[in-house]
Design a protein around this motif. Structure first.
Motif, PDB file in Angstrom:
ATOM      1  N   LYS A   1       0.833  -1.207   0.000  1.00  0.00           N
ATOM      2  CA  LYS A   1       0.000   0.000   0.000  1.00  0.00           C
ATOM      3  C   LYS A   1       0.865   1.253   0.000  1.00  0.00           C
ATOM      4  CE  LYS A   1      -4.194  -1.759   2.245  1.00  0.00           C
ATOM      5  NZ  LYS A   1      -5.084  -1.635   3.406  1.00  0.00           N
TER       6      LYS A   1
ATOM      7  N   TYR B   1       0.618   4.214  -2.619  1.00  0.00           N
ATOM      8  CA  TYR B   1       0.280   5.569  -2.163  1.00  0.00           C
ATOM      9  C   TYR B   1       1.333   6.564  -2.665  1.00  0.00           C
ATOM     10  CZ  TYR B   1      -2.887   3.360   1.273  1.00  0.00           C
ATOM     11  OH  TYR B   1      -3.864   2.640   1.877  1.00  0.00           O
ATOM     12  N   GLU B   2       2.599   6.180  -2.520  1.00  0.00           N
ATOM     13  CA  GLU B   2       3.687   7.068  -2.950  1.00  0.00           C
ATOM     14  C   GLU B   2       3.632   7.309  -4.461  1.00  0.00           C
ATOM     15  OE1 GLU B   2       7.560   5.874  -1.602  1.00  0.00           O
ATOM     16  OE2 GLU B   2       8.553   7.246  -2.988  1.00  0.00           O
TER      17      GLU B   2
ATOM     18  N   VAL C   1      -0.639   9.988  -2.737  1.00  0.00           N
ATOM     19  CA  VAL C   1      -1.774  10.091  -1.814  1.00  0.00           C
ATOM     20  C   VAL C   1      -1.335   9.539  -0.457  1.00  0.00           C
ATOM     21  CG1 VAL C   1      -3.506   9.898  -3.645  1.00  0.00           C
ATOM     22  CG2 VAL C   1      -2.687   7.828  -2.487  1.00  0.00           C
ATOM     23  N   LYS C   2      -2.210   9.781   0.575  1.00  0.00           N
ATOM     24  CA  LYS C   2      -1.843   9.375   1.932  1.00  0.00           C
ATOM     25  C   LYS C   2      -2.476   8.062   2.359  1.00  0.00           C
ATOM     26  CE  LYS C   2      -0.964  13.976   3.716  1.00  0.00           C
ATOM     27  NZ  LYS C   2      -1.338  15.016   4.653  1.00  0.00           N
ATOM     28  N   ASP C   3      -3.645   7.762   1.789  1.00  0.00           N
ATOM     29  CA  ASP C   3      -4.324   6.524   2.215  1.00  0.00           C
ATOM     30  C   ASP C   3      -5.244   6.019   1.102  1.00  0.00           C
ATOM     31  OD1 ASP C   3      -6.590   8.158   2.277  1.00  0.00           O
ATOM     32  OD2 ASP C   3      -6.322   8.595   4.404  1.00  0.00           O
ATOM     33  N   THR C   4      -5.936   4.937   1.420  1.00  0.00           N
ATOM     34  CA  THR C   4      -6.781   4.289   0.417  1.00  0.00           C
ATOM     35  C   THR C   4      -7.964   5.176   0.018  1.00  0.00           C
ATOM     36  OG1 THR C   4      -6.155   2.151   1.339  1.00  0.00           O
ATOM     37  CG2 THR C   4      -8.047   2.169  -0.122  1.00  0.00           C
TER      38      THR C   4
ATOM     39  N   GLN D   1      -8.020   8.457  -0.164  1.00  0.00           N
ATOM     40  CA  GLN D   1      -7.522   9.435  -1.146  1.00  0.00           C
ATOM     41  C   GLN D   1      -7.196   8.760  -2.472  1.00  0.00           C
ATOM     42  OE1 GLN D   1      -4.207  11.778   0.167  1.00  0.00           O
ATOM     43  NE2 GLN D   1      -5.413  12.934   1.669  1.00  0.00           N
ATOM     44  N   LEU D   2      -6.691   7.537  -2.381  1.00  0.00           N
ATOM     45  CA  LEU D   2      -6.332   6.810  -3.606  1.00  0.00           C
ATOM     46  C   LEU D   2      -7.570   6.596  -4.476  1.00  0.00           C
ATOM     47  CD1 LEU D   2      -3.977   5.277  -5.063  1.00  0.00           C
ATOM     48  CD2 LEU D   2      -4.855   3.211  -3.963  1.00  0.00           C
TER      49      LEU D   2
END
Length: 195
Positions: free
Chosen positions: A68, A72-73, A77-80, A82-83
């Motif tokens: 993950k 994310y990188e 994004v910071k988390d799922t 946002q993804l």
């Protein structure tokens, strides 16, 4: 070579050395030397280099958290949550059916597609693997075709495709495979367009 202290050979060995020397035309000195070598080394254990190499080849797979984090990188994004909202992620995964972000397998698929080769999947062998890459899991045409994208010419690409086509074309009764051939054709079209 430093001379080693020799072990006295019993009459059984001396008789056998004489017999083999006569049959094979080898000097008794050579056979006596070999007998001494066997006596000195017959109980020594084989080196464990192969065992060590096997241990080194074992690779720890990435955890779900690591998978993950890499995705994310990649999509910044910071988390799922946002993804899922990310426009670039939605565009990049458009057309990928059965993507379930609750399953590790889906994260591995994303890693293969957007990041690279998963640890332990380098130099794969077996069905669908060409030049160490499983063509069903990875889209790595340059590696599959064994070419350097910086130096390969259109002719190099054609030749590589032609050579692989001879093996995997469905008309080849021994090694033909329509699924692999289809993957190769897609890869060929892709890198031909790039070159």
């Amino acid at each position: 070579m430093k001379a080693q202290k020799s072990t006295p050979l019993n009459s059984y060995l001396q008789n056998e050395i004489a017999r083999l020397s006569e049959i094979h035309g080898v000097s008794t000195g050579v056979l006596e030397e070999f007998a001494q070598f066997v006596i000195t080394n017959h109980k020594k254990k084989e080196p464990t280099a192969q065992k060590t190499a096997t241990k080194a080849a074992k690779v720890k797979p990435l955890t779900l958290v690591q998978l993950k984090a890499a995705i994310y990188e990649h999509f910044a994004v910071k988390d799922t949550t946002q993804l899922k909202k990310s426009g670039s992620f939605q565009m990049a995964t458009d057309g990928i059916d059965d993507l379930n972000l609750g399953q590790k397998e889906s994260w591995e698929r994303l890693y293969r597609k957007f990041i690279g080769v998963l640890p332990g999947e380098e130099n794969q062998q077996g069905y669908g693997c060409i030049n160490g890459i499983n063509v069903f899991n990875y889209f790595k045409p340059w590696q599959v075709f064994g070419l350097d994208p910086k130096t390969a010419t259109i002719e190099d690409i054609k030749n590589a495709y032609y050579n692989l086509s001879k093996i995997y074309h469905p008309d080849n009764p021994k090694t033909g495979d329509a699924s692999i051939f289809d993957c190769l054709t897609v890869m060929y079209k892709s890198i031909s367009a790039e070159a």
